[in-house]
Design an enzyme around this catalytic site. Structure first.
Site, PDB file in Angstrom:
ATOM      1  N   GLY A 240      -7.544  31.882 -11.197  1.00  0.00           N
ATOM      2  CA  GLY A 240      -6.533  32.009 -10.151  1.00  0.00           C
ATOM      3  C   GLY A 240      -5.839  33.360 -10.107  1.00  0.00           C
TER       4      GLY A 240
ATOM      5  N   TYR B  22       2.263  46.435 -20.542  1.00  0.00           N
ATOM      6  CA  TYR B  22       2.399  47.893 -20.667  1.00  0.00           C
ATOM      7  C   TYR B  22       1.209  48.478 -21.432  1.00  0.00           C
ATOM      8  CZ  TYR B  22       7.040  46.763 -19.052  1.00  0.00           C
ATOM      9  OH  TYR B  22       8.076  46.281 -18.305  1.00  0.00           O
TER      10      TYR B  22
ATOM     11  N   GLU C  93     -10.506  53.000 -18.680  1.00  0.00           N
ATOM     12  CA  GLU C  93     -11.475  52.029 -18.169  1.00  0.00           C
ATOM     13  C   GLU C  93     -11.973  52.465 -16.790  1.00  0.00           C
ATOM     14  OE1 GLU C  93     -10.184  47.934 -18.152  1.00  0.00           O
ATOM     15  OE2 GLU C  93     -11.730  47.332 -16.708  1.00  0.00           O
TER      16      GLU C  93
END
Ligand SMILES: Cc1cc2nc3c(=O)[nH]c(=O)nc-3n(C[C@H](O)[C@H](O)[C@H](O)COP(=O)(O)OP(=O)(O)OC[C@H]3O[C@@H](n4cnc5c(N)ncnc54)[C@H](O)[C@@H]3O)c2cc1C
Length: 382
Positions: free
Chosen positions: A130, A236, A245
Site C-alpha cells: 500500500g 533521515y 542509489e
C-alpha cells in the site's frame, strides 16, 4: 569518447570485473533468466575477487575505499558483457552506505566479513503493497518488547528478496510521532528468524533473472541489537542514502543505452534491405548518429555526478534529476534501437529485446520519475 575520470587502479578493477562477468555471469544468462535467480556461487566468486563491499574497513575484508567510480565500473561491465540478474549493484550502490555508516562495531563484527565475501546477500525493504512513493506512510510496525522488536507487516517488490540473508526493513517504531516520517526505524531481519517468510518470486516483464520478492513478517522477534542507525531517524537515514542509489540507476541507464547502440550499429551494418545494409539509409544512419552522440552526452553528465558524489557534493535534487533524465533518455534510445532490429527486435532471443524489457522498470524503481521531477521542482521553490 575518451573519459577522464579514471586512474590506473580503476582500469585494473575494470579488467577484473569484465573477466568476472564474461566467465561467471554471461554464460549463465539464459539459465538464470529462465529460472529467475542467480547462483549463490557467483556471489562467492565476486566476493573472492573483491567486487563486493570495498567500502568496508580492511579488517572486515574491504579496502576502506569510498569511490563511486568503482561502482560505476561494475555496473558498466555488467551491461557491456550482456550479464543479467546478479544484484551486486543493490549491495554495493545501495546497502553499503547503510552497513558502513549506520552499524555499531559489534554489528560490523557480526555482519561485514560475510557481506564482503558474498556469503551474506543483502536487500532493503521499503516498499509495501500500500505504500511505494508515499514512503512515510508505511504500515509495517516494530514494537519494542524488552530486548526485542516485534515486527509485523509485509513488503513487496524487494530486489534480492529471495536470496537475501540480511534485510534492512523499514519499520514504524513510533505510531504516535507528530509526523509519520518521524517514527520510522531501520531494523535488520535475518534469514531463519521465526515468522519471517518470503512470498512468491514476482513474475516481472523484465529483469527476469533478478529475484524480486514479497516478504512477510509475522510477530518476528528481532533483537534490539539489529537496529541500525538511530531509532525513529530511519527516514533521515534513507534520505541520506537515496542519492547514491539514484546515481547507481542513472549509471545503469547509460551503460544499457550504450550497449543497445553498439548492438544496433553492428546490426545495421549486417542487415540488408533493398540490396544494402539498413544503416546506409539516411534515416537509420542519422538515428544511430544521434543516439551515439546522446550516449556520449549522458556519459559526460553522469561522470560529473560521479565526481560530485565522491566529493560529497551531489545533492538530492541533482541525483533525482540525473535519475529522471538518464532513465527517460535510456528508454527512448533502447526503444528506437529495437525498432532498428525490425521483427527480430521483438524476439526474445535477441539481446535488444531483453534490454528493452529490462529498461522499462528503470523509470519506476528507486522512486518513480514523477517523484524525481517533484523533488527537482521542490528545489526550484514550488
Ligand atoms: C523490479 C523492481 C524492483 C524494486 N526493488 C525495490 C527494492 O529493492 N526495495 C524497495 O523498497 N522497493 C523496490 N521497488 C519498489 C519501487 O521503488 C516502487 O514500485 C516505486 O517507488 C513506486 O511505488 P508504487 O509501486 O507503490 O507506485 P505508487 O506510489 O502507487 O505510484 C503509482 C503511480 O502514481 C504516481 N504518483 C504517486 N505519487 C505521486 C505524486 N505525489 N505526484 C505525481 N505522481 C505520483 C507514480 O509516479 C506512479 O506513476 C522495486 C520495484 C520494482 C518493480
Amino acid at each position: 569518447m575518451r573519459r577522464n575520470i579514471f586512474e590506473p587502479e580503476h582500469d585494473e578493477f575494470r579488467s577484473t570485473a569484465k573477466s568476472f562477468f564474461e566467465t561467471v555471469c554471461a554464460p549463465n544468462s539464459q539459465e538464470w533468466e529462465d529460472r529467475g535467480y542467480v547462483d549463490r556461487s557467483a556471489w562467492l566468486e565476486a566476493g573472492k575477487l573483491g567486487l563486493i563491499g570495498w567500502e568496508m574497513p580492511e579488517k572486515f575484508g574491504g579496502a576502506d575505499i569510498q569511490d563511486f567510480r568503482f561502482n560505476a565500473i561494475l555496473n558498466e561491465e555488467y551491461h557491456a558483457t550482456g550479464s543479467v540478474g546478479i544484484g551486486l549493484g543493490v549491495q554495493n550502490d545501495i546497502l553499503s552506505g547503510y552497513f558502513r555508516d549506520l552499524t555499531t562495531d559489534e554489528q560490523k563484527d557480526r555482519w561485514l566479513p560475510k557481506y564482503v565475501s558474498g556469503e551474506y546477500i543483502t536487500a532493503i525493504a521499503m516498499s509495501e503493497p500500500g505504500a511505494g512513493s508515499d514512503l512515510a506512510n508505511i504500515k509495517t510496525t516494530a514494537k519494542r518488547d524488552g530486548d526485542h522488536y516485534i515486527v509485523n507487516g509485509s513488503k513487496t517488490f524487494i530486489s534480492n528478496g529471495l536470496l537475501a540473508d540480511l534485510v534492512v526493513v523499514v519499520c514504524r517504531t513510533d505510531p504516535d510521532a507528530a509526523k509519520p516520517h518521524k517514527g520510522i526505524s531501520l531494523i535488520v531481519v535475518e534469514t531463519g528468524m521465526e515468522g519471517f517468510t518470503r512470498g512468491r518470486k514476482l513474475d516481472k516483464i523484465g529483469q527476469r533473472a533478478a529475484d524480486t520478492a514479497e516478504l512477510f513478517f509475522e510477530n518476528v522477534r528481532v533483537p534490539v541489537e539489529n537496529l541500525i542507525g538511530e531509532e525513529n531517524r530511519g527516514f533521515y537515514h534513507l534520505m541520506r542514502n537515496l542519492p547514491a542509489e539514484r546515481l547507481g540507476i542513472a549509471i545503469h541507464a547509460v551503460a544499457q543505452a550504450k550497449r543497445a547502440v553498439e548492438l544496433s550499429t553492428e546490426y545495421a551494418h549486417e542487415r540488408k534491405a533493398f540490396g544494402q545494409p539498413i544503416g546506409e539509409f539516411q534515416v537509420n544512419r542519422h538515428a544511430l548518429a544521434q543516439m551515439h552522440t546522446e550516449v556520449n552526452v549522458m556519459q559526460t553528465y553522469i561522470d560529473q555526478c560521479i565526481v560530485a558524489v565522491n566529493a560529497n557534493s551531489l545533492t538530492g535534487d541533482e541525483a533525482a534529476g540525473a535519475k529522471w533524465w538518464a532513465t527517460d533518455t535510456q528508454w527512448r534510445i533502447i526503444d528506437r534501437c529495437l525498432q532498428l532490429h525490425g521483427g527480430y527486435g521483438y524476439i526474445n532471443e535477441y539481446e535488444i529485446a531483453r534490454l528493452w524489457r529490462d529498461a522499462r522498470v528503470q523509470r519506476i524503481y528507486g522512486g518513480t520519475n514523477e517523484i524525481m521531477l517533484d523533488i527537482v521542482g521542490k528545489g526550484l521553490g514550488f
